[in-house]
Design a protein around this motif. Sequence first.
Motif, PDB file in Angstrom:
ATOM      1  N   GLY A 153       0.800  -1.220   0.000  1.00 16.91           N
ATOM      2  CA  GLY A 153       0.000   0.000   0.000  1.00 16.91           C
ATOM      3  C   GLY A 153       0.830   1.266   0.000  1.00 16.91           C
ATOM      4  O   GLY A 153       0.308   2.367  -0.166  1.00 16.91           O
ATOM      5  N   PHE A 154       2.139   1.123   0.168  1.00 17.71           N
ATOM      6  CA  PHE A 154       3.035   2.280   0.150  1.00 17.71           C
ATOM      7  C   PHE A 154       3.493   2.561  -1.284  1.00 17.71           C
ATOM      8  O   PHE A 154       3.720   1.650  -2.075  1.00 17.71           O
ATOM      9  CB  PHE A 154       4.253   2.049   1.044  1.00 17.71           C
ATOM     10  CG  PHE A 154       3.906   1.807   2.478  1.00 17.71           C
ATOM     11  CD1 PHE A 154       3.280   2.785   3.238  1.00 17.71           C
ATOM     12  CD2 PHE A 154       4.192   0.588   3.079  1.00 17.71           C
ATOM     13  CE1 PHE A 154       2.945   2.564   4.563  1.00 17.71           C
ATOM     14  CE2 PHE A 154       3.865   0.353   4.406  1.00 17.71           C
ATOM     15  CZ  PHE A 154       3.242   1.342   5.150  1.00 17.71           C
ATOM     16  N   ASN A 155       3.655   3.839  -1.594  1.00 20.08           N
ATOM     17  CA  ASN A 155       4.041   4.229  -2.948  1.00 20.08           C
ATOM     18  C   ASN A 155       5.540   4.136  -3.196  1.00 20.08           C
ATOM     19  O   ASN A 155       6.347   4.390  -2.300  1.00 20.08           O
ATOM     20  CB  ASN A 155       3.625   5.674  -3.223  1.00 20.08           C
ATOM     21  CG  ASN A 155       2.146   5.812  -3.522  1.00 20.08           C
ATOM     22  OD1 ASN A 155       1.475   4.832  -3.854  1.00 20.08           O
ATOM     23  ND2 ASN A 155       1.630   7.021  -3.423  1.00 20.08           N
ATOM     24  N   LEU A 156       5.895   3.808  -4.421  1.00 19.43           N
ATOM     25  CA  LEU A 156       7.228   4.066  -4.926  1.00 19.43           C
ATOM     26  C   LEU A 156       7.248   5.524  -5.355  1.00 19.43           C
ATOM     27  O   LEU A 156       6.227   6.054  -5.833  1.00 19.43           O
ATOM     28  CB  LEU A 156       7.548   3.199  -6.141  1.00 19.43           C
ATOM     29  CG  LEU A 156       7.814   1.708  -5.939  1.00 19.43           C
ATOM     30  CD1 LEU A 156       6.527   0.940  -5.619  1.00 19.43           C
ATOM     31  CD2 LEU A 156       8.448   1.129  -7.205  1.00 19.43           C
ATOM     32  N   THR A 157       8.367   6.191  -5.188  1.00 15.07           N
ATOM     33  CA  THR A 157       8.482   7.601  -5.561  1.00 15.07           C
ATOM     34  C   THR A 157       9.595   7.766  -6.585  1.00 15.07           C
ATOM     35  O   THR A 157      10.624   7.097  -6.513  1.00 15.07           O
ATOM     36  CB  THR A 157       8.791   8.460  -4.319  1.00 15.07           C
ATOM     37  OG1 THR A 157       7.774   8.251  -3.337  1.00 15.07           O
ATOM     38  CG2 THR A 157       8.817   9.942  -4.687  1.00 15.07           C
ATOM     39  N   ARG A 158       9.361   8.682  -7.513  1.00 16.44           N
ATOM     40  CA  ARG A 158      10.323   8.914  -8.598  1.00 16.44           C
ATOM     41  C   ARG A 158      10.436  10.414  -8.865  1.00 16.44           C
ATOM     42  O   ARG A 158       9.429  11.114  -8.969  1.00 16.44           O
ATOM     43  CB  ARG A 158       9.846   8.190  -9.851  1.00 16.44           C
ATOM     44  CG  ARG A 158      10.598   8.527 -11.136  1.00 16.44           C
ATOM     45  CD  ARG A 158       9.982   7.761 -12.290  1.00 16.44           C
ATOM     46  NE  ARG A 158      10.657   8.008 -13.553  1.00 16.44           N
ATOM     47  CZ  ARG A 158      10.824   7.100 -14.500  1.00 16.44           C
ATOM     48  NH1 ARG A 158      10.360   5.874 -14.320  1.00 16.44           N
ATOM     49  NH2 ARG A 158      11.438   7.404 -15.623  1.00 16.44           N
ATOM     50  N   GLY A 159      11.666  10.887  -8.979  1.00 14.76           N
ATOM     51  CA  GLY A 159      11.907  12.267  -9.384  1.00 14.76           C
ATOM     52  C   GLY A 159      12.894  12.265 -10.529  1.00 14.76           C
ATOM     53  O   GLY A 159      13.772  11.397 -10.601  1.00 14.76           O
ATOM     54  N   GLN A 199      10.100  13.154  -1.510  1.00 18.69           N
ATOM     55  CA  GLN A 199      11.416  12.658  -1.930  1.00 18.69           C
ATOM     56  C   GLN A 199      11.618  12.789  -3.438  1.00 18.69           C
ATOM     57  O   GLN A 199      12.739  12.737  -3.927  1.00 18.69           O
ATOM     58  CB  GLN A 199      11.599  11.206  -1.507  1.00 18.69           C
ATOM     59  CG  GLN A 199      12.151  11.070  -0.104  1.00 18.69           C
ATOM     60  CD  GLN A 199      12.749   9.717   0.151  1.00 18.69           C
ATOM     61  OE1 GLN A 199      12.026   8.716   0.157  1.00 18.69           O
ATOM     62  NE2 GLN A 199      14.031   9.657   0.378  1.00 18.69           N
ATOM     63  N   GLY A 200      10.525  12.975  -4.150  1.00 18.48           N
ATOM     64  CA  GLY A 200      10.644  13.208  -5.581  1.00 18.48           C
ATOM     65  C   GLY A 200      11.369  14.505  -5.906  1.00 18.48           C
ATOM     66  O   GLY A 200      11.825  14.710  -7.033  1.00 18.48           O
ATOM     67  N   GLU A 201      11.476  15.398  -4.912  1.00 13.67           N
ATOM     68  CA  GLU A 201      12.181  16.667  -5.098  1.00 13.67           C
ATOM     69  C   GLU A 201      13.701  16.492  -5.024  1.00 13.67           C
ATOM     70  O   GLU A 201      14.451  17.451  -5.243  1.00 13.67           O
ATOM     71  CB  GLU A 201      11.747  17.666  -4.019  1.00 13.67           C
ATOM     72  CG  GLU A 201      10.255  17.971  -4.017  1.00 13.67           C
ATOM     73  CD  GLU A 201       9.850  18.840  -2.838  1.00 13.67           C
ATOM     74  OE1 GLU A 201      10.750  19.235  -2.064  1.00 13.67           O
ATOM     75  OE2 GLU A 201       8.657  19.124  -2.689  1.00 13.67           O
ATOM     76  N   THR A 202      14.149  15.276  -4.729  1.00 12.30           N
ATOM     77  CA  THR A 202      15.568  15.031  -4.490  1.00 12.30           C
ATOM     78  C   THR A 202      16.448  15.428  -5.672  1.00 12.30           C
ATOM     79  O   THR A 202      17.526  16.013  -5.486  1.00 12.30           O
ATOM     80  CB  THR A 202      15.781  13.543  -4.134  1.00 12.30           C
ATOM     81  OG1 THR A 202      15.102  13.269  -2.898  1.00 12.30           O
ATOM     82  CG2 THR A 202      17.249  13.222  -3.971  1.00 12.30           C
ATOM     83  N   VAL A 203      16.020  15.140  -6.898  1.00 10.83           N
ATOM     84  CA  VAL A 203      16.836  15.466  -8.068  1.00 10.83           C
ATOM     85  C   VAL A 203      17.004  16.976  -8.210  1.00 10.83           C
ATOM     86  O   VAL A 203      18.109  17.485  -8.433  1.00 10.83           O
ATOM     87  CB  VAL A 203      16.225  14.867  -9.351  1.00 10.83           C
ATOM     88  CG1 VAL A 203      17.022  15.294 -10.582  1.00 10.83           C
ATOM     89  CG2 VAL A 203      16.179  13.354  -9.263  1.00 10.83           C
ATOM     90  N   GLN A 204      15.909  17.701  -8.050  1.00  9.99           N
ATOM     91  CA  GLN A 204      15.967  19.163  -8.160  1.00  9.99           C
ATOM     92  C   GLN A 204      16.829  19.763  -7.058  1.00  9.99           C
ATOM     93  O   GLN A 204      17.609  20.699  -7.292  1.00  9.99           O
ATOM     94  CB  GLN A 204      14.563  19.752  -8.105  1.00  9.99           C
ATOM     95  CG  GLN A 204      14.504  21.240  -8.409  1.00  9.99           C
ATOM     96  CD  GLN A 204      13.076  21.736  -8.554  1.00  9.99           C
ATOM     97  OE1 GLN A 204      12.121  21.027  -8.282  1.00  9.99           O
ATOM     98  NE2 GLN A 204      12.925  22.979  -8.998  1.00  9.99           N
ATOM     99  N   LYS A 205      16.729  19.209  -5.858  1.00  8.76           N
ATOM    100  CA  LYS A 205      17.526  19.721  -4.743  1.00  8.76           C
ATOM    101  C   LYS A 205      19.007  19.380  -4.909  1.00  8.76           C
ATOM    102  O   LYS A 205      19.885  20.132  -4.469  1.00  8.76           O
ATOM    103  CB  LYS A 205      16.971  19.184  -3.413  1.00  8.76           C
ATOM    104  CG  LYS A 205      15.614  19.784  -3.045  1.00  8.76           C
ATOM    105  CD  LYS A 205      15.139  19.285  -1.697  1.00  8.76           C
ATOM    106  CE  LYS A 205      13.788  19.887  -1.323  1.00  8.76           C
ATOM    107  NZ  LYS A 205      13.849  21.355  -1.174  1.00  8.76           N
ATOM    108  N   LEU A 206      19.291  18.246  -5.550  1.00  6.94           N
ATOM    109  CA  LEU A 206      20.683  17.914  -5.836  1.00  6.94           C
ATOM    110  C   LEU A 206      21.274  18.934  -6.815  1.00  6.94           C
ATOM    111  O   LEU A 206      22.412  19.373  -6.654  1.00  6.94           O
ATOM    112  CB  LEU A 206      20.794  16.506  -6.413  1.00  6.94           C
ATOM    113  CG  LEU A 206      22.195  16.073  -6.853  1.00  6.94           C
ATOM    114  CD1 LEU A 206      23.184  16.106  -5.691  1.00  6.94           C
ATOM    115  CD2 LEU A 206      22.154  14.676  -7.471  1.00  6.94           C
TER     116      LEU A 206
END
Length: 212
Positions: A52-58, A193-200
């Motif tokens: 029931g938990f989502n996978l997240t992608r950024g 956590q999908g914001e991780t790429v932009q924050k990197l």
Amino acid sequence: MIQIPLQENYDQLVEQSYIRLKQLVPIEKNGWNLKSNKDGFKIYTKPDNETGFNLTRGEGLLPYTQELIHEYLERVDLRPKYDKLCESGKTILKTGPKEQIFYQKFKQIMMVQGRDFVVYQKSFIDGDTWYASGTSIDLPEYPPIHGVVRAKLKLGGWVLQKQQGGTYCIFITWANPGGNLPAFGVNLVSTEQGETVQKLKKLMDEEAKKKK
């Protein structure tokens, strides 16, 4: 000196995570749902029907080489600077030129206990694409600690695709946080956590300015 038991088993686990990572890259085939598309960076989620938990992608384009981006990804201690949920990280042991075992602790959110992971990560190169794939392992020297729930990272991975103007980065995370948590609340927070790429990119831009 930490002794790594069952090295062959760990290699098998990370190879499996690498295969999963490659399989999850296509958008339509895997049923990724677009949640955000802003300033050239996209965030997707995909339900894990078992938990029931989502996978997240950024994902998005970074104007840097694969080599430089990979150097940042290898620095686990930098993770809190570009991952909103991460509190701390450290390398436990370098097991090869592009592989390591590391520890990460994620923040306590409101009244929910923090989570931590022990991860084996290894990098692979396939043509013009680099992959950095990690999965949870059990390491006797790093048992669960009081007040923190030991979560399971099924897959935490980066895909670095060489493109004109830089590197197109895809970050995918698939985890089971453990404990008795409502999926709705976890999914709401984990989408960040999908914001991780932009924050990197922001972190790397700041570091590049300092060197000028």
